[in-house]
Design a protein around this motif. Structure first.
Motif, PDB file in Angstrom:
ATOM      1  N   GLU A  71       0.831  -1.196   0.000  1.00 22.92           N
ATOM      2  CA  GLU A  71       0.000   0.000   0.000  1.00 22.92           C
ATOM      3  C   GLU A  71       0.873   1.257   0.000  1.00 22.92           C
ATOM      4  OE1 GLU A  71      -3.577   2.044   2.607  1.00 22.92           O
ATOM      5  OE2 GLU A  71      -2.811   0.092   3.189  1.00 22.92           O
ATOM      6  N   GLY A  72       0.562   2.175  -0.914  1.00 25.57           N
ATOM      7  CA  GLY A  72       1.302   3.431  -1.007  1.00 25.57           C
ATOM      8  C   GLY A  72       2.524   3.371  -1.910  1.00 25.57           C
ATOM      9  N   GLN A  73       2.924   2.184  -2.302  1.00 22.14           N
ATOM     10  CA  GLN A  73       4.088   2.010  -3.164  1.00 22.14           C
ATOM     11  C   GLN A  73       3.719   2.329  -4.609  1.00 22.14           C
ATOM     12  OE1 GLN A  73       5.407  -2.057  -3.300  1.00 22.14           O
ATOM     13  NE2 GLN A  73       7.188  -1.607  -4.565  1.00 22.14           N
ATOM     14  N   LYS A  74       4.541   3.103  -5.275  1.00 22.25           N
ATOM     15  CA  LYS A  74       4.313   3.374  -6.692  1.00 22.25           C
ATOM     16  C   LYS A  74       4.802   2.181  -7.497  1.00 22.25           C
ATOM     17  CE  LYS A  74       4.494   8.322  -6.424  1.00 22.25           C
ATOM     18  NZ  LYS A  74       4.913   9.555  -7.026  1.00 22.25           N
ATOM     19  N   VAL A  75       3.999   1.793  -8.469  1.00 19.07           N
ATOM     20  CA  VAL A  75       4.369   0.672  -9.340  1.00 19.07           C
ATOM     21  C   VAL A  75       4.340   1.134 -10.784  1.00 19.07           C
ATOM     22  CG1 VAL A  75       3.585  -1.121  -7.755  1.00 19.07           C
ATOM     23  CG2 VAL A  75       2.003  -0.190  -9.422  1.00 19.07           C
ATOM     24  N   ASP A  76       5.097   0.460 -11.615  1.00 20.84           N
ATOM     25  CA  ASP A  76       5.157   0.817 -13.031  1.00 20.84           C
ATOM     26  C   ASP A  76       4.768  -0.369 -13.919  1.00 20.84           C
ATOM     27  OD1 ASP A  76       7.326  -0.789 -12.638  1.00 20.84           O
ATOM     28  OD2 ASP A  76       8.781   0.573 -13.516  1.00 20.84           O
ATOM     29  N   CYS A  77       3.860  -1.201 -13.376  1.00 16.13           N
ATOM     30  CA  CYS A  77       3.441  -2.367 -14.132  1.00 16.13           C
ATOM     31  C   CYS A  77       2.015  -2.736 -13.759  1.00 16.13           C
ATOM     32  CB  CYS A  77       4.379  -3.542 -13.882  1.00 16.13           C
ATOM     33  SG  CYS A  77       4.430  -4.036 -12.159  1.00 16.13           S
ATOM     34  N   LEU A  78       1.493  -3.685 -14.493  1.00 12.28           N
ATOM     35  CA  LEU A  78       0.156  -4.214 -14.270  1.00 12.28           C
ATOM     36  C   LEU A  78       0.300  -5.721 -14.163  1.00 12.28           C
ATOM     37  CD1 LEU A  78      -2.961  -3.828 -14.294  1.00 12.28           C
ATOM     38  CD2 LEU A  78      -2.840  -4.000 -16.774  1.00 12.28           C
ATOM     39  N   TYR A  79      -0.316  -6.307 -13.151  1.00 16.47           N
ATOM     40  CA  TYR A  79      -0.209  -7.745 -12.945  1.00 16.47           C
ATOM     41  C   TYR A  79      -1.470  -8.447 -13.430  1.00 16.47           C
ATOM     42  CZ  TYR A  79       3.760  -6.803  -9.896  1.00 16.47           C
ATOM     43  OH  TYR A  79       4.961  -6.407  -9.402  1.00 16.47           O
ATOM     44  N   PHE A  80      -1.291  -9.569 -14.103  1.00 23.05           N
ATOM     45  CA  PHE A  80      -2.374 -10.471 -14.465  1.00 23.05           C
ATOM     46  C   PHE A  80      -2.073 -11.792 -13.775  1.00 23.05           C
ATOM     47  CE2 PHE A  80      -1.932  -7.703 -18.228  1.00 23.05           C
ATOM     48  CZ  PHE A  80      -3.206  -7.153 -18.248  1.00 23.05           C
ATOM     49  N   ILE A  81      -2.936 -12.194 -12.876  1.00 23.71           N
ATOM     50  CA  ILE A  81      -2.755 -13.466 -12.184  1.00 23.71           C
ATOM     51  C   ILE A  81      -3.364 -14.546 -13.078  1.00 23.71           C
ATOM     52  CG2 ILE A  81      -3.162 -14.761 -10.060  1.00 23.71           C
ATOM     53  CD1 ILE A  81      -1.618 -12.065  -9.662  1.00 23.71           C
ATOM     54  N   THR A  82      -2.540 -15.434 -13.574  1.00 22.04           N
ATOM     55  CA  THR A  82      -3.021 -16.434 -14.537  1.00 22.04           C
ATOM     56  C   THR A  82      -3.279 -17.792 -13.903  1.00 22.04           C
ATOM     57  OG1 THR A  82      -0.759 -16.975 -15.160  1.00 22.04           O
ATOM     58  CG2 THR A  82      -1.887 -15.288 -16.467  1.00 22.04           C
ATOM     59  N   THR A  83      -2.580 -18.106 -12.840  1.00 24.36           N
ATOM     60  CA  THR A  83      -2.839 -19.327 -12.086  1.00 24.36           C
ATOM     61  C   THR A  83      -2.645 -19.016 -10.611  1.00 24.36           C
ATOM     62  OG1 THR A  83      -0.544 -20.084 -12.238  1.00 24.36           O
ATOM     63  CG2 THR A  83      -2.069 -20.893 -13.932  1.00 24.36           C
ATOM     64  N   GLY A  84      -3.310 -19.769  -9.778  1.00 25.34           N
ATOM     65  CA  GLY A  84      -3.210 -19.526  -8.345  1.00 25.34           C
ATOM     66  C   GLY A  84      -4.173 -18.436  -7.923  1.00 25.34           C
ATOM     67  N   LYS A  85      -3.871 -17.788  -6.819  1.00 24.16           N
ATOM     68  CA  LYS A  85      -4.742 -16.736  -6.325  1.00 24.16           C
ATOM     69  C   LYS A  85      -3.918 -15.679  -5.601  1.00 24.16           C
ATOM     70  CE  LYS A  85      -5.931 -19.726  -2.463  1.00 24.16           C
ATOM     71  NZ  LYS A  85      -7.013 -20.353  -1.710  1.00 24.16           N
ATOM     72  N   ALA A  86      -4.544 -14.536  -5.423  1.00 24.11           N
ATOM     73  CA  ALA A  86      -3.891 -13.431  -4.735  1.00 24.11           C
ATOM     74  C   ALA A  86      -4.866 -12.825  -3.748  1.00 24.11           C
ATOM     75  CB  ALA A  86      -3.445 -12.364  -5.746  1.00 24.11           C
ATOM     76  N   ALA A  87      -4.361 -12.212  -2.720  1.00 24.24           N
ATOM     77  CA  ALA A  87      -5.178 -11.527  -1.718  1.00 24.24           C
ATOM     78  C   ALA A  87      -4.791 -10.052  -1.716  1.00 24.24           C
ATOM     79  CB  ALA A  87      -4.946 -12.134  -0.343  1.00 24.24           C
ATOM     80  N   ILE A  88      -5.769  -9.225  -1.401  1.00 21.75           N
ATOM     81  CA  ILE A  88      -5.510  -7.799  -1.243  1.00 21.75           C
ATOM     82  C   ILE A  88      -5.666  -7.480   0.225  1.00 21.75           C
ATOM     83  CG2 ILE A  88      -6.282  -5.474  -1.827  1.00 21.75           C
ATOM     84  CD1 ILE A  88      -7.318  -6.688  -4.481  1.00 21.75           C
ATOM     85  N   LEU A  89      -4.609  -6.982   0.836  1.00 19.79           N
ATOM     86  CA  LEU A  89      -4.606  -6.676   2.260  1.00 19.79           C
ATOM     87  C   LEU A  89      -4.491  -5.176   2.445  1.00 19.79           C
ATOM     88  CD1 LEU A  89      -2.004  -9.384   3.343  1.00 19.79           C
ATOM     89  CD2 LEU A  89      -4.488  -9.596   3.303  1.00 19.79           C
TER      90      LEU A  89
END
Length: 66
Positions: free
Chosen positions: A42-60
């Motif tokens: 949270e608050g970190q600047k990113v310069d990419c976009l992620y596509f989760i293709t397998t598995g799962k991710a959580a947003i905290l």
């Protein structure tokens, strides 16, 4: 699976012509993450976009931050 197939299966990109899809593809990079790994914080600047293709991710979200 090839990046081309991922791009073709994403509804957001459905109306792009082949040259536009190729441009998106040229900007993509396949990456594998490990279980428990943070893609971003949270608050970190990113310069990419992620596509989760397998598995799962959580947003905290941190609690009690100002």
């Amino acid at each position: 699976m090839a990046i081309d197939k991922y791009i073709s299966e994403i509804p957001y990109f459905a109306d792009l012509d082949e040259s536009e899809k190729q441009e998106i593809k040229s900007l993509c990079q396949l990456t594998e993450g490990e279980s428990g790994e943070f893609l971003s914080r949270e608050g970190q600047k990113v310069d990419c976009l992620y596509f989760i293709t397998t598995g799962k991710a959580a947003i905290l979200k941190r609690r009690g931050t100002e």
